[in-house]
Write an enzyme that holds these catalytic residues in place. Structure first.
Site, mmCIF file in Angstrom:
data_model
loop_
_atom_site.group_PDB
_atom_site.id
_atom_site.type_symbol
_atom_site.label_atom_id
_atom_site.label_comp_id
_atom_site.label_asym_id
_atom_site.label_seq_id
_atom_site.Cartn_x
_atom_site.Cartn_y
_atom_site.Cartn_z
ATOM 1 N N GLY A 76 85.405 -31.315 14.769
ATOM 2 C CA GLY A 76 86.249 -30.762 13.712
ATOM 3 C C GLY A 76 85.709 -31.092 12.341
ATOM 4 O O GLY A 76 84.655 -31.711 12.189
ATOM 5 N N SER A 78 85.559 -33.199 9.147
ATOM 6 C CA SER A 78 85.795 -34.648 9.073
ATOM 7 C C SER A 78 86.026 -35.155 7.648
ATOM 8 O O SER A 78 86.100 -36.370 7.440
ATOM 9 C CB SER A 78 84.606 -35.389 9.689
ATOM 10 O OG SER A 78 83.436 -35.125 8.952
ATOM 11 N N TYR A 139 93.078 -32.497 4.937
ATOM 12 C CA TYR A 139 92.407 -33.074 6.105
ATOM 13 C C TYR A 139 93.349 -34.055 6.827
ATOM 14 O O TYR A 139 93.534 -33.979 8.052
ATOM 15 C CB TYR A 139 91.121 -33.753 5.634
ATOM 16 C CG TYR A 139 90.488 -34.701 6.624
ATOM 17 C CD1 TYR A 139 89.939 -34.244 7.813
ATOM 18 C CD2 TYR A 139 90.445 -36.076 6.354
ATOM 19 C CE1 TYR A 139 89.351 -35.127 8.717
ATOM 20 C CE2 TYR A 139 89.853 -36.949 7.240
ATOM 21 C CZ TYR A 139 89.314 -36.477 8.424
ATOM 22 O OH TYR A 139 88.740 -37.356 9.303
ATOM 23 N N SER A 169 83.878 -45.441 10.195
ATOM 24 C CA SER A 169 82.935 -45.799 11.256
ATOM 25 C C SER A 169 81.540 -45.318 10.894
ATOM 26 O O SER A 169 81.222 -44.120 11.010
ATOM 27 C CB SER A 169 83.399 -45.223 12.600
ATOM 28 O OG SER A 169 82.714 -45.856 13.655
ATOM 29 N N ARG A 177 86.299 -51.105 -0.285
ATOM 30 C CA ARG A 177 87.374 -50.581 0.564
ATOM 31 C C ARG A 177 87.003 -50.674 2.042
ATOM 32 O O ARG A 177 87.809 -51.028 2.896
ATOM 33 C CB ARG A 177 87.655 -49.131 0.164
ATOM 34 C CG ARG A 177 88.593 -48.410 1.120
ATOM 35 C CD ARG A 177 88.852 -46.968 0.691
ATOM 36 N NE ARG A 177 89.525 -46.252 1.754
ATOM 37 C CZ ARG A 177 88.901 -45.610 2.720
ATOM 38 N NH1 ARG A 177 87.574 -45.570 2.778
ATOM 39 N NH2 ARG A 177 89.577 -44.981 3.661
HETATM 40 P P1 NAI Z 1 81.000 -35.283 11.613
HETATM 41 O O1 NAI Z 1 81.408 -34.315 10.566
HETATM 42 O O2 NAI Z 1 79.680 -35.957 11.500
HETATM 43 O O3 NAI Z 1 81.071 -34.580 13.044
HETATM 44 C C1 NAI Z 1 82.040 -33.602 13.379
HETATM 45 C C2 NAI Z 1 81.393 -32.610 14.305
HETATM 46 O O4 NAI Z 1 82.369 -31.601 14.617
HETATM 47 C C3 NAI Z 1 80.171 -31.900 13.696
HETATM 48 O O5 NAI Z 1 79.038 -32.050 14.514
HETATM 49 C C4 NAI Z 1 80.601 -30.456 13.588
HETATM 50 O O6 NAI Z 1 79.560 -29.523 13.842
HETATM 51 C C5 NAI Z 1 81.685 -30.362 14.654
HETATM 52 N N1 NAI Z 1 82.606 -29.249 14.380
HETATM 53 C C6 NAI Z 1 83.120 -28.882 13.173
HETATM 54 N N2 NAI Z 1 83.837 -27.758 13.302
HETATM 55 C C7 NAI Z 1 83.768 -27.398 14.607
HETATM 56 C C8 NAI Z 1 84.293 -26.313 15.351
HETATM 57 N N3 NAI Z 1 85.023 -25.351 14.780
HETATM 58 N N4 NAI Z 1 84.026 -26.264 16.669
HETATM 59 C C9 NAI Z 1 83.270 -27.216 17.266
HETATM 60 N N5 NAI Z 1 82.742 -28.260 16.623
HETATM 61 C C10 NAI Z 1 82.992 -28.354 15.293
HETATM 62 O O7 NAI Z 1 82.161 -36.375 11.692
HETATM 63 P P2 NAI Z 1 82.121 -37.824 12.357
HETATM 64 O O8 NAI Z 1 81.973 -38.819 11.285
HETATM 65 O O9 NAI Z 1 81.219 -37.825 13.504
HETATM 66 O O10 NAI Z 1 83.637 -37.938 12.874
HETATM 67 C C11 NAI Z 1 83.993 -37.552 14.183
HETATM 68 C C12 NAI Z 1 85.511 -37.405 14.232
HETATM 69 O O11 NAI Z 1 86.129 -38.640 13.874
HETATM 70 C C13 NAI Z 1 86.045 -36.335 13.284
HETATM 71 O O12 NAI Z 1 87.123 -35.679 13.936
HETATM 72 C C14 NAI Z 1 86.573 -37.131 12.107
HETATM 73 O O13 NAI Z 1 87.630 -36.483 11.483
HETATM 74 C C15 NAI Z 1 87.011 -38.420 12.787
HETATM 75 N N6 NAI Z 1 86.948 -39.563 11.880
HETATM 76 C C16 NAI Z 1 85.734 -40.097 11.524
HETATM 77 C C17 NAI Z 1 85.678 -41.192 10.706
HETATM 78 C C18 NAI Z 1 84.386 -41.864 10.348
HETATM 79 O O14 NAI Z 1 84.440 -42.878 9.661
HETATM 80 N N7 NAI Z 1 83.233 -41.415 10.806
HETATM 81 C C19 NAI Z 1 86.910 -41.769 10.119
HETATM 82 C C20 NAI Z 1 88.120 -41.114 10.551
HETATM 83 C C21 NAI Z 1 88.115 -40.060 11.405
HETATM 84 C C1 15L Z 2 87.420 -40.155 7.464
HETATM 85 O O1 15L Z 2 88.398 -39.662 8.020
HETATM 86 C C2 15L Z 2 86.133 -39.441 7.364
HETATM 87 O O2 15L Z 2 85.898 -38.657 8.520
HETATM 88 C C3 15L Z 2 84.947 -40.345 7.136
HETATM 89 O O3 15L Z 2 83.843 -39.555 6.724
HETATM 90 C C4 15L Z 2 85.251 -41.422 6.101
HETATM 91 O O4 15L Z 2 85.384 -40.852 4.850
HETATM 92 C C5 15L Z 2 86.493 -42.177 6.502
HETATM 93 O O5 15L Z 2 87.578 -41.322 6.796
HETATM 94 C C6 15L Z 2 86.971 -43.184 5.464
HETATM 95 O O6 15L Z 2 88.147 -43.183 5.129
HETATM 96 O O7 15L Z 2 86.150 -44.001 5.017
#
Ligand code: NAI
Ligand code: 15L
Length: 271
Positions: A76, A78, A139, A169, A177
């Site tokens: 999704g 992110s 979001y 993560s 923060r």
């Molecule tokens: P990211 O943006 O790197 O990866 C998300 C992936 O979802 C991408 O590969 C993208 O192509 C895919 N995607 C987007 N729209 C799509 C669709 N319509 N159909 C299929 N795939 C689709 O994000 P990240 O950092 O890997 O995060 C993974 C999940 O964890 C996300 O849902 C994000 O909201 C959540 N998250 C991540 C945090 C972090 O610190 N990395 C913090 C809080 C939540």
């Molecule tokens: C999220 O939900 C985002 O996916 C990630 O990219 C960071 O911004 C994270 O929160 C955060 O709050 O640091």
């Protein structure tokens, strides 16, 4: 040791930052790992399958759910941004995923929610999963929808979900923060493993953070998941403090848990 609790697990968002980090470790949790994303990301390796799909396309989502017995839903949008893509990927996408899970008899889902569901709580407050959502943008609202949707699918159809409100993560915390919000990749995998392995998950909300000394989140409502983080942001504290200036306490970015997201407009920049 990681318990192999499932035969086939679907990982959505496999081309993303967390998807890439989880690809190897999640193979320990199952016999076959099915990887999916909207973007292509190479060939399937041993014990892997790759099926590309747009979460907003219900037919494609049915295809990726077929034959799996658990889902780790990372796919999704992110970050904050315009409502159209968030609506498609996160809101319609979550609905398509749960509807396909229901039709294919999938009974356990780990949903990547976000700390931005509660981003408008003050950094001076400690909150639990019982505190009402206070999303800090479109979001965060879409993740709040995913949490409610999954609760409905549990109450009506018995599909168990862990909503992990992931903090930050990344390989390392990037700023002051994130000393509170950081979740190491290894702890993320430990947390997902706990969600997959706990005997009774029900519908649960858990904050995803490592064992950081500064914390805004009390996970006492999620003891049944059995998550024990082993990493800590504390080892990065001195480096981050010496490379940043003292925070301006009148700045909303510093006041609220969501940090920069609380001032971001729908176009991904400050209002
Ligand atoms: P990211 O943006 O790197 O990866 C998300 C992936 O979802 C991408 O590969 C993208 O192509 C895919 N995607 C987007 N729209 C799509 C669709 N319509 N159909 C299929 N795939 C689709 O994000 P990240 O950092 O890997 O995060 C993974 C999940 O964890 C996300 O849902 C994000 O909201 C959540 N998250 C991540 C945090 C972090 O610190 N990395 C913090 C809080 C939540
Ligand atoms: C999220 O939900 C985002 O996916 C990630 O990219 C960071 O911004 C994270 O929160 C955060 O709050 O640091």
């Amino acid at each position: 040791m990681t318990p192999k609790t499932h035969n086939k697990i679907l990982l959505t968002g496999a081309a993303g930052g967390l998807g890439k980090a989880l690809r190897e470790p999640l193979k320990l949790n199952c016999n076959t790992l099915r990887l999916s994303d909207i973007s292509s990301f190479g060939e399937a390796g041993k014990n892997e399958e790759i099926i590309l799909a747009d979460l907003a396309n219900s037919q494609q989502v049915h295809t990726i759910l077929e034959g799996v017995d658990a889902v780790v839903h990372m796919g999704g949008i992110s970050v904050e941004g315009p409502f159209g893509p968030i609506l498609q990927a996160n809101i319609l996408g979550a609905y398509n995923l749960y509807e396909a899970a229901r039709m294919h008899g999938v009974k356990r889902i780990v949903f990547a929610s976000s700390n931005h569901v509660t981003g408008f709580y003050s950094q001076g407050q400690t909150i639990t999963a019982d505190d009402p959502p206070r999303p800090d943008g479109l979001y965060g609202l879409s993740k709040a929808f995913g949490e409610d949707l999954s609760r409905f699918y549990f109450d009506r159809y018995g599909i168990e979900t862990a909503c992990i409100r992931i903090g930050s993560s990344f390989p390392e915390p990037k700023d002051r923060r994130m000393l509170a919000t950081w979740l190491s990749y290894d702890d993320l995998h430990r947390l997902i493993t706990a969600c997959l392995a706990t005997p009774v998950l029900g519908h649960s909300i858990i904050f995803g953070a490592s064992n950081n000394s500064v914390s805004w989140w009390d996970n006492s409502r999620a003891k049944h998941i059995g998550f024990h983080p082993q990493d800590t942001s504390d080892i990065f504290k001195d480096g981050i403090y010496s490379n940043s200036k003292a925070p301006d306490l009148t700045d909303p970015v510093v006041q609220f848990q969501g940090g920069g997201f609380v001032v971001m407009g729908p176009h991904g920049f400050v209002d």
